[in-house]
Design a protein around this motif. Structure first.
Motif, PDB file in Angstrom:
ATOM      1  N   GLU A 160       0.618  -6.340   4.232  1.00 16.93           N
ATOM      2  CA  GLU A 160       0.854  -6.445   5.674  1.00 16.93           C
ATOM      3  C   GLU A 160       0.785  -5.055   6.324  1.00 16.93           C
ATOM      4  O   GLU A 160       0.212  -4.884   7.396  1.00 16.93           O
ATOM      5  N   LYS A 176       5.592  -4.716  -3.815  1.00 14.37           N
ATOM      6  CA  LYS A 176       5.922  -6.013  -3.236  1.00 14.37           C
ATOM      7  C   LYS A 176       6.455  -5.807  -1.814  1.00 14.37           C
ATOM      8  O   LYS A 176       6.088  -6.534  -0.891  1.00 14.37           O
ATOM      9  N   GLU A 177       7.271  -4.773  -1.644  1.00 13.02           N
ATOM     10  CA  GLU A 177       7.886  -4.526  -0.352  1.00 13.02           C
ATOM     11  C   GLU A 177       7.921  -3.015  -0.095  1.00 13.02           C
ATOM     12  O   GLU A 177       8.244  -2.239  -0.983  1.00 13.02           O
ATOM     13  N   SER A 211       5.522  -6.412   3.352  1.00 13.54           N
ATOM     14  CA  SER A 211       4.718  -6.315   2.127  1.00 13.54           C
ATOM     15  C   SER A 211       3.674  -5.218   2.311  1.00 13.54           C
ATOM     16  O   SER A 211       3.272  -4.901   3.439  1.00 13.54           O
ATOM     17  N   SER A 212       3.196  -4.641   1.211  1.00 14.08           N
ATOM     18  CA  SER A 212       2.214  -3.558   1.317  1.00 14.08           C
ATOM     19  C   SER A 212       0.895  -4.061   1.907  1.00 14.08           C
ATOM     20  O   SER A 212       0.206  -3.326   2.613  1.00 14.08           O
TER      21      SER A 212
END
Length: 173
Positions: free
Chosen positions: A35, A16-17, A32-33
């Motif tokens: 992004e 998620k992050e 976020s992954s």
């Protein structure tokens, strides 16, 4: 590095992050992954998970092939620095003559001076198996001749039809 020692790349990273770092040391922060993957694709590089157990996991935008090449290079360097221990085996018997012992001990001393480990084995034949003490006595005679150049790492021990003793070189000061 997951359970099978595989590094997760690009689409395989599904957190998620993640904390994202650039190849040049630039920090993108917590994103976020998906992004982070977009940033990597825009730069024409890969998104590589470098610290999966961190909280949050750490990813880096880099050229994965270059990263893998450097990892292999590090492993080869580590392997070069490892020292392979060589064990030389010297076989004896219970009814060995004194001159034969001195001949074999001469070789053992050479091995120990060349930093090799030496394993002495006395083979027990026939009825000798029922009284292995004779084999232990032979090894004690041998030990008296090599104790100035070696350290006994394994005491004389009966193992099946053999009595074994291992001697390692004395540490250099």
């Amino acid at each position: 590095m997951s359970k099978n020692n595989e590094t997760l790349l690009n689409e395989q990273i599904r957190f998620k992050e993640v904390r994202c770092l650039g190849d040049d040391g630039q920090q993108y922060g917590l994103i976020s992954s998906s992004e982070a993957l977009k940033i990597a694709q825009n730069e024409g590089m890969d998104l590589v998970l470098i610290a999966p157990n961190a909280n949050p996991p750490v990813c880096k935008v880099m050229d994965y092939n270059k990263f893998r090449y450097q990892q292999e290079k590090k492993q080869k360097e580590a392997k070069k620095k490892q020292r392979q221990i060589e064990i030389k085996e010297i076989k004896l018997s219970v009814k060995i003559a004194a001159n034969d012992i001195s001949y074999k001990v001469k070789h053992a001393r050479e091995f120990l001076q060349d930093d090799k480990h030496v394993q002495f084995r006395v083979f027990l034949k026939g009825r000798e198996v029922s009284s292995p003490q004779a084999g232990v006595e032979v090894l004690e005679r041998v030990w008296a001749l090599v104790e100035d150049v070696g350290v006994m790492s394994k005491e004389p021990k009966v193992e099946g039809r053999y009595v074994n003793m291992t001697v390692i070189p004395k540490p250099k000061k």
